[in-house]
Motif scaffolding. Structure first.
Motif: not given
Lengths: 428, 158, 196, 805, 329
Positions: D140, D260, D264
């Motif tokens: 990431l 996250d 994402y």
């Protein structure tokens, strides 16, 4: 002033100093050791101790010269427990070695000082924060603390007064910044030793968020004597009006006899160098000295007669710092010396704030250019501007680091300009 | 692996401490003593002993001068290069040492005996130029004295 | 002084202008007519373009190319600055990472149907990749064929900037250039180093 | 309210406001690198220097370190301060690499802005630049230490704010290094915030690496749909492709950060596997044909079997608009449903939670940070609603006591007390706590009861659905109400199962859940099913039964934006638009209505339409891949093709549910959202479930639970998050494990009559004894358990591998 | 009856010939102007279409004709379409009274070499030229564009200002010839062209006539750098072409009028009358091109100042002086 005029000054802190060995507890006791503590514990009044220290005008000997009594008094009456006393034996200021000498001379003097300070602050823990280079000193302290403990001078119920205080030795990993009180507290807590800008002050929220008094070794060593002999006596030790007590001067550099000399506050610089340290080595001429370690400005020869105490130096725009007198003679290039000092400071910056972390290497590089003869008036202007801006750094480290540079620029501009004009160092 | 007595001693000390974290430097020194330097394993062990993550230990280990994160020789020579020793010729002494040991500053001799490191003022300005060998002070030094000392150390190690 | 002219003072200046007499005016007029008349008999300076071609100055702004660095590699890092600065939005691209770690243009197109040859892209280019050349005559009959792709734009020389190689300065790790090997760089910091 | 003057503008600010914030209130942006409103001030970068002309401080000082005080006169434009700031920038730039063209931060880089605005254009420093080697920080976050300006923001966020300990600061002086102990994936599920928080390009977004520049992106404020919290996000679209999600500041919901999963999880929207064409009988067809076909067959079925033979199944990832359309259709056409939940228990718990939430009890995520005691019951914040964990950590940092009552081995990045308790025990404990006085609390919870008694702002965080049953929800609400009655500023915070669960609770029809509907299908009462943005085949725990039931249907119409098993089994399939394309309204767990605008018009990303190295250079008048419509619109289209069908705009909520009568979309698009009309105060609450006596505690149960990555319907298809997934494992108490002869690290087989699966075994002492925890992970074929909470008597466990095997 | 028909036929032939020549000439006048301007500016001028670019007018015409005819959305459609026609028609009509040669005897009939010899020819000329301004003003108005409107207004204002001077400058000519008929005026110059008797009138007439034809330095109605293209901004294709034709026909008419009023019309030695007229017309046209190549555009206030403050008083004085001289001699 010639040598025949000098008087024999009283020796207080270093009275039990032996060239080849450490003073024992008995020796210390014979010289009046632990009398102050006994009296204090007998009186049972911590406030009184604070007041005596304040009256004695005992200024912190670590460099910042903050009144020791006042520091104790900033601990609020209802502040939480446990409280801590940290003995700052992390002297890493170049040119300074008085703490080592004090510990090697008379460790019990320090222990008594810590207990007194601890009692005044109603602290239950004393921590001697000691630099790793002084491993031997750390061992001495550990040994002597045990001795003191066995004599009931440290530990539970000290001198049957009901007052408990433990003293431990904490070894540092070794960094200049750990000598800064707030950074030292961080180091003790096992976090990165970056300084922390007050508020809150360590005396409010220090070690483990508890009130903490951080004092220099020499400051603590003064305390037993003050308590025993009184504030007035301490004040009378000094030669000048504003000073109080004696000061351990570490003389080094271009002198015949480098070493530690305990002299009254306010003794003239010239006397220190010429008389006690045996004058300039190899018949050289006194050119300048750093009066209080690497983070003070150069004192030029025109102020050779200046009385060495906090106030007098301050009036001339200097700082007594740790009273580490580093002497340079006519053959020394002060620009080169400044480069060395900047090298030290750039390396020892903790990396927290921008001016110090990135500005000091910048100034060092500029200074190196000047030393190498590649500088110009513009370079010097740049150095001066940046030095000025260093005073807006996070802690006192950066201003200290540029003090010699600023002193150099103020008093020895000719020498700097000579480098520029000659395109190289005139001393090489 | 760390010998059990050392480990249990450390564990005892940690258990006795009000705040285990304050012992981190001591633990690191102790493990450094054992490994010769503060290896990755030592960092991890320190973290495990104190309830810290290896990174948190590393944050400190890389900060301090006397915690060696790289392997060092049997004798670690810290040569003071601050202003007073510098004034008294620390640079030529450094060059002499480098020549003599055939290494650069920061390196260890191939036989694993000596590691040469600079250090800031060690507080022996009255005995300048000075250096520490395994935290023992030598000074004032001259090239001859240094040679003598190195010889002595070499013999000692054999 | 030119900078002193203000509206009111301009009026004043007009008034203060010396009054010419009629003869002067006629003479000036005559001079003008004479000048133009004489021009009638001078040889025209016109160049007959397709037959006569002149080498234009190097800095004249026409067809855009993508140059290569002195080592022969693509200079364009697809930073999007040229497309950002383009006043007519005729540049578009897609950046991507090459296997050696370099950022490059996966595709890059300039629509010359829109381009006004202002040269802002060249000015904005931080790597000297995009350059305007003096080659100006690339008209097409089909407007789609004025859309140039990277293959059409890429040339095999350095163009005007002979020496610059962005990746020698940039400080990013690419293979084979690792950190600390670029111009004016010190070797990578080793936090574990025993040196203070 | 201290009053001060900044650059000749006088301003009054609340006590404790830093000067830098005060200046911002009058529109003066003082440069800053280390200062961040969420992280506070540390005075490291020194770039916020201003000159104090009058007042308690004098001279050049850092505006972030000094609190505004009466009588201060501050100049930000004083030459001395300006010159100092200019020098700070110059110092920061001496080591900064010359790589802006290849840096993804370029264009939204704070350092770039400050350098330009500070007037630093020429490099005067002649020395060499310091360089660093980078670390691999996982899929990431991209690391590029050369660019670092040592502002300490990352380590402060990571360690202090988020509470993870694997990223920090090493080294000293000008060699300070930010990174991990060794290269490796960052452990924090909040690591993406490093990208937002870094003032320059040290941490950049790896999935969107080299995709484009911020100025080229279509940036739209939106709402995250990957959990119930409804965090505010900014969607970045380029060339018809969602390329990046960024946190968007919201003063009430998420503050500055997002997790996250939210950052994402968006890859489903631009996936090349996303269905773009309508299908009929498995073959691609034109949307109109499919619509006619669906309408025709629906008509036939209703003609033959009556209108009650058609049912609508929906889900909580649909927008309020879609849910309202479903409800309206079912009501007006007499269809069954909409069934918006999978299980009966889950439905009951969620609806009870929604019923209990009152305006005085509901707390926002931001308000959760101010609690002084947080009781987490039947919820696993990190795995179910990650940002809630971050909020709880802030409360803990402010001194709150955190207590977790949950059968799962809940891990939170903070200090807390965990009481492992079986699902039925949770409600018992809550009931004990909820009793009027502390003395009534039984034995082991007395200390907790005492703490609750002393607290002033306690908040009960309670799950609603899978683990926390209807009883638990009821008891949690009761406890909160009792605390409220005791004069505390008590709050109630439900962690719900889906992004729009709250709306689903209000929109669900009869039957409200698939489980009940399934009976009707099996009876043959329901012959046709319209499935809208739901995937029963991966949600329902008894796949075999479901497949059998679906086989009985005459028609299954599926509308969805992702490729699901259910969609593949449909007779007629319609692609729908994603939330990014439709925008729409969501109601989060605290009944906050938030509306998002469409981020882009949809269509196949250019990167997928081109064959070669560049996009196609043919002109066409349609955008490829734009066949999809919003699910609600599609539904309306199909229905309006029926005879006697209805046609109304999708955006109307009036008459569907009373909460939305005064709904103001303008307010809902704002940063605070708007409140659903909740009951102000519920004296008794909705009908209590039958609470007769103590329920027998089951001997053991198998819980199917959420995990942060890999279970949520949309984000689990994100290739980047898939890299972060830990292998799903069966977690149980070591004592239980030894009962089956299992050890940590072994593999075991779980089997029921419906099938079997093999998983590794993890043991954890913080698991409730008698409880087996298994994530409903995409990598597991877990749909063999007949119930979300299977009694252990129906499950057989067998060791299949391990240390010895 | 036969005569009438024959006369009508002759008239038609004359009209056809005159129109043909005028239009052809207009086209080649454009070519000539471009070519000459090119040379004045040390360029080549058109040289691609045909040899010396002689086919350029044809290419231009083709282009004009094939271009799209655009009428702006908000335009006054009728007036917009009418305006160019007005400009061209009035310019062409003016030529009706210009004699282009001595009377011709054809099959015993005297055929005057003028389309129409009316006794108030001069007034007709003025009438037509005044009407011409309608084309400009209407075109400017009808376009519904600020540039066009400004151009049209400027055109009208300029026309009114210079009409006066134009008329006044010809009063001495009428006084000298004693007739308004252009045929008579030519006849009156049999002995000596009026340019030698009336140089002042001549100069005023030339200046005013150029202003009338809106040519540089009097092209303020078009003033491309201020108004786009003035009244013709919104016109395209052949409609624009008609403005163009109108302008160049106007140049020819002015040339012819200058010849008639001051240069003894078609009279000249050796060559036949029409040829002389042609030569004189072209000479005037060339002078106008030369002026265009030399002088910059006037400022609007200068334009008005010259018209009202210089030309009109001077021409009035000229009339009085001429009258006085005629009384004396």
């Amino acid at each position: 002033m010639s040598s025949q005029e000098t008087k024999k000054y009283p020796s207080v802190l270093l009275q039990n100093r032996h060239p080849d060995r450490i003073a024992t507890l008995d020796e210390y006791r014979r010289s009046g050791g632990y009398e102050g503590l006994t009296a204090l514990l007998g009186a049972g009044n911590p406030k009184q101790a604070q007041q005596v220290l304040l009256d004695a005008n005992l200024l912190g000997r670590g460099g910042a010269a903050f009144p020791a009594g006042k520091k104790m008094m900033t601990i609020a009456e209802n502040a939480p427990f446990p409280r801590y006393v940290v003995c700052n034996a992390d002297e890493m200021e170049p040119g300074t070695f008085k703490d080592r000498v004090l510990i090697f001379a008379d460790p019990h003097q320090l222990i008594e000082g810590i207990v007194i300070a601890g009692y005044a602050a109603r602290a239950s823990h004393g921590i001697i924060f000691i630099r790793p280079e002084y491993e031997q000193a750390a061992r001495i302290m550990e040994r002597e603390i045990e001795v003191a403990r066995s004599e009931g001078l440290v530990g539970r119920n000290i001198l049957q007064s009901g007052y408990d205080m433990e003293i431990v030795v904490h070894r540092s990993g070794g960094r200049y910044i750990c000598g800064e009180a707030t950074a030292q507290i961080n180091a003790l807590m096992g976090v990165r030793p970056n300084p922390k800008q007050p508020p809150p002050y360590p005396t409010t929220k220090g070690l483990w968020q508890r009130p903490t008094v951080v004092q220099n070794v020499e400051t603590l060593c003064c305390m037993p004597h003050i308590l025993r002999n009184g504030a007035q006596w301490f004040g009378s030790l000094a030669l000048t009006e504003n000073g109080a007590g004696t000061k351990v001067f570490c003389v080094s550099g271009r002198v015949e006899r480098p070493g530690c000399y305990e002299l009254p506050m306010g003794v003239p610089l010239k006397e220190i160098v010429e008389v006690h340290a045996g004058g300039i080595k190899n018949g050289g001429r006194f050119k300048a000295c750093l009066p209080g370690g690497a983070s003070t400005a150069f004192v030029p020869a025109r102020l050779y007669d200046i009385p060495m105490d906090y106030e007098s130096l301050k009036q001339e725009g200097f700082r007594l710092g740790t009273a580490a007198v580093m002497v340079f003679d006519h053959s020394d290039c002060l620009v080169d010396a400044t480069v060395n000092l900047l090298d030290f400071f750039a390396r020892e910056s903790c990396g927290w704030c921008t001016p110090c972390r990135d500005g000091l290497p910048y100034i060092r590089d500029l200074m190196k250019r000047v030393e190498a003869g590649r500088g110009s008036t513009e370079t010097i202007e740049k150095i001066e501007t940046m030095c000025r801006h260093m005073w807006s750094a996070y802690c006192a480290f950066a201003p200290g680091a540029v003090s010699p540079v600023q002193g150099l620029m103020a008093e020895f501009k000719d020498e700097v300009m000579a480098h520029v004009e000659q395109g190289g160092c005139p001393f090489k | 692996m760390i010998p059990e007595p050392t480990l249990s001693h450390l564990k005892d000390r940690i258990a006795a401490a009000d705040h285990p974290r304050e012992l981190v430097v001591d633990v690191m020194f102790a493990l450094q003593e054992h490994y010769g330097y503060l290896s990755d394993e030592a960092v991890e062990t320190t973290g495990a002993l104190l309830g810290m993550s290896p990174l948190q230990v590393e944050e400190l280990a890389t900060f301090y001068t006397f915690l060696y994160r790289e392997p060092v020789g049997r004798y670690v020579i810290h040569l003071c290069d601050s202003v007073i020793c510098w004034l008294d010729g620390a640079e030529s002494l450094r060059d002499h040492l480098c020549r003599k040991l055939k290494i650069e500053m920061g390196r260890t001799t191939p036989d694993g005996l000596f590691t040469l490191l600079p250090v800031c003022c060690i507080g022996y300005c009255d005995r300048s130029p000075a250096m520490l060998v395994n935290r023992k002070v030598y000074g004032p030094l001259t090239p001859e004295k240094v040679d003598e000392l190195l010889e002595k150390l070499k013999q000692e190690s054999e | 002084m030119a900078d002193e002219i203000k509206p009111e003072s301009y009026e004043k200046r007009l008034e203060q202008e010396p009054q010419e007499n009629a003869w002067d005016a006629v003479r000036a007029l005559g001079q003008g007519f004479w000048t133009t008349f004489r021009h009638l008999f001078r040889r025209p300076i016109t160049e007959q373009y397709p037959e006569e071609r002149r080498q234009l100055p190097e800095r004249s702004r026409a067809r855009i190319v993508l140059t290569r660095d002195p080592d022969g590699d693509e200079r364009c890092v697809a930073c999007y600055l040229c497309s950002a600065v383009c006043p007519v939005s005729c540049i578009s691209m897609q950046s991507a990472e090459r296997s050696d770690g370099r950022r490059y243009a996966e595709w890059f197109r300039i629509n010359f149907g829109r381009c006004i040859y202002c040269g802002l892209c060249e000015e904005a280019c931080p790597t000297s990749a995009i350059q305007l050349t003096p080659e100006f005559d690339h008209c097409r009959r089909d407007i789609l064929s004025l859309v140039f792709e990277k293959e059409d734009l890429l040339v095999d020389h350095t163009g005007k900037d002979k020496d610059y190689n962005f990746y020698r300065y940039a400080g990013v790790a690419t293979r084979p250039e690792e950190k600390g090997t670029h111009i004016k760089e010190s070797p990578p910091v080793d936090v574990k180093s025993n040196l203070p | 309210m201290p009053k001060l003057i900044i650059d000749d503008i006088s301003v009054a600010v609340p006590e404790g406001t830093k000067v830098i914030e005060a200046a911002e209130q009058v529109g003066i942006h003082i440069p800053r690198f280390c200062y961040h409103p969420a992280l506070g001030s540390v005075g490291a970068c020194r770039v916020c220097a201003v000159k104090f002309l009058q007042g308690p401080f004098k001279g050049v000082q850092m505006s972030c370190m000094i609190e505004a005080a009466d009588g201060m006169v501050v100049s930000t434009t004083d030459p001395e301060a300006v010159d100092f700031r200019r020098h700070v920038i110059e110092w920061l730039m001496i080591n900064h690499p010359h790589d802006c063209p290849v840096c993804d931060e370029g264009g939204h880089c704070l350092l770039q802005d400050m350098t330009v605005s500070g007037g630093h254009g020429m490099r005067r420093y002649q020395g060499k630049k310091r360089t660093y080697l980078d670390q691999d920080l996982g899929p990431l976050v991209q690391h590029e230490m050369n660019r670092c300006i040592q502002c300490y923001r990352c380590s402060r966020f990571y360690q202090e704010y988020a509470g993870y300990r694997d990223l920090g600061v090493m080294g000293i002086a000008s060699r300070v290094y930010y990174g991990r102990f060794g290269p490796g994936t960052l452990k924090s599920p909040f690591s993406g915030n490093l990208i937002d928080i870094c003032p320059t390009g040290v941490y950049t977004d790896r999935p969107s690496r080299y995709k484009g520049r911020r100025w080229d992106y279509e940036r739209t404020p939106s709402v995250c749909i990957h959990c119930c919290l409804g965090c505010r996000i900014t969607v970045n679209v380029r060339y018809r492709e969602v390329v990046r999600i960024e946190a968007r500041y919201s003063p009430t919901v998420n503050g500055h950060f997002i997790c996250d999963r939210g950052r994402y999880g968006f890859f489903y929207a631009s996936s090349d596997r996303r269905p773009r064409k309508a299908r009929s009988g498995g073959a691609e067809t034109r949307p109109k044909n499919a619509r006619d076909e669906a309408a025709h067959r629906l008509e036939e079925i209703t003609a033959r079997h009556g209108s009650g033979s058609v049912a609508v199944v929906g889900g909580s990832r649909s927008t309020l608009e879609t849910l309202a359309a479903e409800r309206r259709i079912c009501r007006q056409l007499g269809w069954q449903g909409p069934s918006l939940f999978t299980g009966t228990e889950e439905s009951a718990a969620a609806r009870r939670a929604a019923g209990h939430l009152t305006t005085d009890l509901a707390v926002s995520l931001e308000a959760l940070k101010n609690a002084d005691l947080i009781l987490v019951a039947g919820a696993d914040p990190i795995n179910e609603a990650p940002m809630a964990a971050l909020a709880i950590r802030q409360a803990a940092r402010n001194g709150a006591h955190i207590e977790v009552i949950d059968p799962r081995p809940v891990t939170l990045p903070l200090e807390y007390v965990h009481r492992p308790a079986g699902t039925d025990k949770i409600s018992e404990i809550l009931r004990g706590l909820g009793k009027p006085s502390t003395e009534d609390a039984s034995g082991d919870i007395q200390d907790l009861a005492a703490r609750l008694d002393q607290s002033r702002r306690p908040v009960v965080v309670c799950g609603a659905g899978k683990i926390a049953s209807e009883r638990t929800v009821e008891q949690a609400a009761r406890l909160a109400r009792n605390l409220r009655r005791a004069g505390k500023k008590a709050g109630l915070f439900f962690v719900m199962t889906g992004a729009n669960t709250f709306a689903a609770c209000r929109m669900a029809g009869d039957p409200a859940d698939l489980e009940t509907l399934l009976l009707m299908i099996e009876d043959g009462k329901v012959r046709a099913l319209v499935v809208v943005e739901a995937d029963p085949m991966s949600e329902y725990p008894d796949l075999a039964r479901l497949v059998d039931a679906l086989a009985k249907l005459d028609l299954m119409v599926v509308l969805d934006c992702i490729d699901t098993e259910t969609a593949r089994a449909a007779h007629v399939f319609f692609p729908t638009q994603t939330f990014f394309e439709t925008g729409g309204t969501l109601i989060n767990n605290e009944a906050r209505i938030q509306q998002a605008r469409p981020a882009f018009a949809g269509g196949t990303p250019i990167s997928q339409t081109g064959g070669g190295s560049h996009p196609p250079r043919v002109f066409r008048d349609d955008i490829p891949g734009t066949e999809a419509l919003s699910a609600g619109q599609l539904l309306m289209d199909i229905v309006s093709a029926l005879s006697g069908g209805i046609s109304r705009s999708v955006e109307e909520f009036d008459g569907v549910a009373p909460e939305f009568s005064g709904f103001d979309p303008v307010e809902a698009t704002g940063e605070r959202g708007t409140w659903a009309k909740l009951p102000l105060r519920t004296a008794a609450g909705p009908d209590s479930p039958q609470m007769g006596g103590e329920t027998p505690i089951k001997k053991g149960e198998l819980l199917l639970v959420e995990s942060v990555y890999g279970t949520e319907a949309l984000s689990r298809s994100s290739p980047w998050l898939q890299e972060l997934e830990s292998e799903p494992a069966l977690t149980l108490h070591p004592e239980d494990a030894s009962r089956w002869g299992l050890q940590h690290g072994d593999r075991c087989e779980l089997s029921t009559e419906a099938g079997a699966l093999t998983v590794p075994v993890h043991t954890s002492r913080s698991t409730a004894p008698g409880t087996l925890v298994l994530p409903r992970h995409r990598r597991l074929r877990w749909q063999v358990f007949q119930h979300f909470r299977s009694g252990l008597d129906t499950v057989r466990i067998r060791k299949t591998g391990g240390e010895g095997a | 009856m036969i005569d009438g028909i024959l006369g009508f036929a002759v008239l038609l032939v004359k009209i056809a010939v005159v129109l043909g020549i005028l239009l052809l000439l207009a086209a080649y006048l454009v070519w000539m102007e471009r070519k000459l301007l090119g040379r004045f500016q040390v360029r080549l001028g058109p040289n691609r279409a045909g040899i010396f670019g002689l086919l350029q007018p044809i290419a231009d015409a083709l282009k004009m004709v094939t271009k799209e005819d655009i009428v702006p959305d908000q335009a006054d459609r009728l007036l917009f379409l009418l305006a160019p026609a007005v400009v061209t028609a009035t310019a062409l009509l003016m030529f009706a009274v210009v004699p282009f040669g001595p009377d011709l005897t054809l099959m015993g009939k005297i055929v005057p070499m003028v389309v129409s010899d009316i006794n108030v020819g001069l007034l007709f000329v003025f009438a037509m030229s005044s009407l011409g301004v309608y084309g400009v003003a209407l075109g400017g108005w009808a376009s519904n564009s600020k540039y066009s409107l400004l151009g049209g207004i400027r055109g009208a204002a300029q026309m009114i200002s210079y009409e006066l001077a134009l008329g006044l400058s010809l009063v001495p000519v009428v006084m000298l010839s004693g007739s308004f008929s252009l045929v008579e005026i030519v006849r009156a110059q049999a002995r000596i062209p009026f340019v030698l008797i009336q140089p002042v009138s001549f100069i005023i007439f030339i200046i005013a006539a150029m202003a009338e034809s809106k040519r540089i330095p009097f092209d303020l109605p078009e003033a491309e750098n201020e108004l786009g293209a003035g009244y013709s901004t919104e016109y395209s294709g052949m409609r624009f072409g008609m403005f163009f034709i109108g302008e160049y026909v106007h140049i020819q008419v002015l040339g012819a009028l200058v010849a008639v009023f001051f240069l003894s019309g078609w009279r000249g030695p050796v060559l036949p009358g029409p040829v002389w007229l042609l030569i004189k017309m072209l000479a005037v046209a060339m002078v106008m091109i030369w002026i265009r190549a030399t002088l910059p555009r006037f400022r609007y206030d200068q334009l008005m100042e010259i018209g009202w403050k210089v030309l009109i008083p001077v021409s009035l004085i000229n009339i009085v002086a001429t009258g006085a001289l005629m009384m004396l001699f």
